[in-house]
Scaffold this active site. Structure first.
Site, PDB file in Angstrom:
ATOM      1  CG  ASP A  47      -1.996  -1.027   1.172  1.00 37.72           C
ATOM      2  OD1 ASP A  47      -2.326  -1.469   0.058  1.00 37.72           O
ATOM      3  OD2 ASP A  47      -2.511  -1.397   2.246  1.00 37.72           O
ATOM      4  CE1 TYR A  75       3.334  -7.139   4.291  1.00 41.45           C
ATOM      5  CE2 TYR A  75       2.899  -9.424   4.854  1.00 41.45           C
ATOM      6  CZ  TYR A  75       3.012  -8.432   3.911  1.00 41.45           C
ATOM      7  OH  TYR A  75       2.809  -8.712   2.586  1.00 41.45           O
ATOM      8  CG  ASP A  89      -5.496   2.595   5.281  1.00 43.55           C
ATOM      9  OD1 ASP A  89      -6.453   3.405   5.236  1.00 43.55           O
ATOM     10  OD2 ASP A  89      -4.852   2.269   4.271  1.00 43.55           O
ATOM     11  NE  ARG A 181      -5.270  -1.987   3.333  1.00 45.96           N
ATOM     12  CZ  ARG A 181      -6.065  -1.792   2.274  1.00 45.96           C
ATOM     13  NH1 ARG A 181      -7.106  -0.976   2.383  1.00 45.96           N
ATOM     14  NH2 ARG A 181      -5.845  -2.406   1.138  1.00 45.96           N
TER      15      ARG A 181
END
Length: 301
Positions: A47, A75, A89, A181
Site C-alpha cells: 500500500d 510484517y 487504515d 488491514r
C-alpha cells in the site's frame, strides 16, 4: 518486425526499502529509470502508506516473480484500537468508535484464531476484482458490494509491543495474498473495540530483507552509475525456495531452446518443480522427469 525495447538489458533483483507515501508502481518506475533498464516489475504490492521491502525484478528476473510472490513474508504493524475506518487504515474516514480497550491478555488470547489455514475477507478498498472491476474503484464510487473470503496461510501472529492503551504492535508471517488491514479490522471486531492499521512495514519477503534494501534517496544519488548496478542481486536469488539441479552442457543447450534437457539431480522426485543451472547461472525452471528437466520458463542470460 518487433520493435526493440528501449533501455539496457539488465537482469537481477534490486531490493528497495519503500518509503511511505509512494506507490509500488512508482518505485518500479524509479528503479527502471535509475538503471535505464528495459524491463522491470515488483514481487508483491505494498500500500502507498506502507514501508519496507519491495523487491524489484529486472529483465529475465521478472520470470521468477511468482516464486517471490508465493513465498512467506513478514510484517510488523500497529493496530489503532477503538476506531474502525472505511479503508481499514489511517487514510479512510472513521466509521465506528468504542471506549473499550482490551488488555494484552485479551489480545493474545485471540491471536491463535488468526493462525494456520484461515479465510480472510480483503478490505473493500483493495485491488481485488468484483465482477471485473477493482474493489477500491467501486468503493470510491459508493457502490454496495461484498468481498468474498479468500484462503490464507498465517505462519505466526504475535503481540510484540503495547505502547499505550490505544495501540498494539503485532508481527505476522504469512503466505501469498495476506491483507494486514483485514487482520487489524477483524481483530478489533473480535475484541469488541474496532481497529485499523496505524502503520505497516514489510520486514522481509522470501529471501529479501528491508534492512538490506536501498532507500529512494540512495537510488536517486546513485542513478545511472556502476555503483547502483553493483547493488543488483543475481536472478537466482528469486529461486531460493525452489530446488536446484545441474544441467549438463548438452542439456543446457537443449533447455535454452525450450526443449527437455538432461540434468544431474539429487533428492529430486519425478514431477518435482526445480531449476537447472550451469556454472551457477539459471538456465530454466521446469519439471524433473526421468533425468531431464522439462522447461516451463527459460532464462536468456
Amino acid at each position: 518486425m518487433a520493435r526493440k525495447r528501449k533501455g539496457r538489458e539488465i537482469s537481477g533483483w534490486l531490493v528497495v526499502d519503500k518509503p511511505a507515501g509512494m506507490t509500488s508502481t512508482a518505485v518500479v518506475n524509479k528503479v527502471k529509470w535509475a538503471l535505464q533498464a528495459q524491463k522491470a516489475g515488483h514481487a508483491g504490492t505494498l500500500d502507498p502508506e506502507a514501508t519496507g521491502v519491495l523487491a524489484v525484478a529486472l529483465g529475465e528476473a521478472t520470470k521468477t516473480v511468482p516464486y517471490i510472490t508465493d513465498a512467506l513474508k513478514a510484517y510488523t504493524f500497529c493496530v489503532r484500537l477503538g476506531q474502525a475506518t472505511n479503508t481499514d487504515d489511517t487514510e479512510g474516514e472513521v466509521i465506528a468508535e468504542s471506549d473499550r480497550r482490551p488488555t494484552d491478555e485479551d489480545i493474545k488470547a485471540l491471536l491463535g484464531s488468526f493462525v494456520g489455514d484461515v479465510m480472510q475477507v480483503p478490505p473493500k478498498y483493495s485491488a481485488v476484482k468484483i465482477d471485473g472491476q477493482r474493489a477500491y474503484k467501486l468503493a470510491r464510487e459508493g457502490e454496495e458490494f461484498e468481498v468474498a473470503a479468500r484462503p490464507l496461510w498465517v505462519e505466526e501472529l504475535l503481540l510484540v509491543d503495547r505502547p499505550d492503551a490505544d495501540h498494539a504492535v503485532l508481527e505476522m508471517t504469512c503466505g501469498k495474498g495476506g491483507y494486514v488491514r483485514s487482520v487489524a479490522r477483524d481483530l478489533g471486531e473480535k475484541l469488541g473495540c474496532f481497529g485499523h492499521v496505524a502503520w505497516l512495514r514489510r520486514v522481509w519477503s522470501g529471501p529479501f530483507e528491508a534492512e538490506n534494501g536501498l532507500s529512494i534517496e540512495d537510488i536517486d544519488k546513485l542513478a545511472h552509475t556502476p555503483e547502483l548496478e553493483a547493488h543488483v542481486r543475481p536472478l537466482e536469488e528469486g529461486l531460493a525456495d525452489v530446488p536446484m539441479v545441474t544441467a549438463t552442457p548438452e542439456g543446457a543447450a537443449r533447455l535454452r531452446n525450450g526443449n527437455p534437457g538432461m540434468v544431474i539431480a539429487q533428492g529430486i522426485e519425478y514431477g518435482d518443480e526445480c531449476w537447472a543451472a550451469i556454472d551457477g547461472k539459471a538456465v530454466a525452471v521446469g519439471r524433473y522427469k526421468a533425468g531431464e528437466l522439462h522447461p516451463s520458463r527459460v532464462f536468456n542470460q
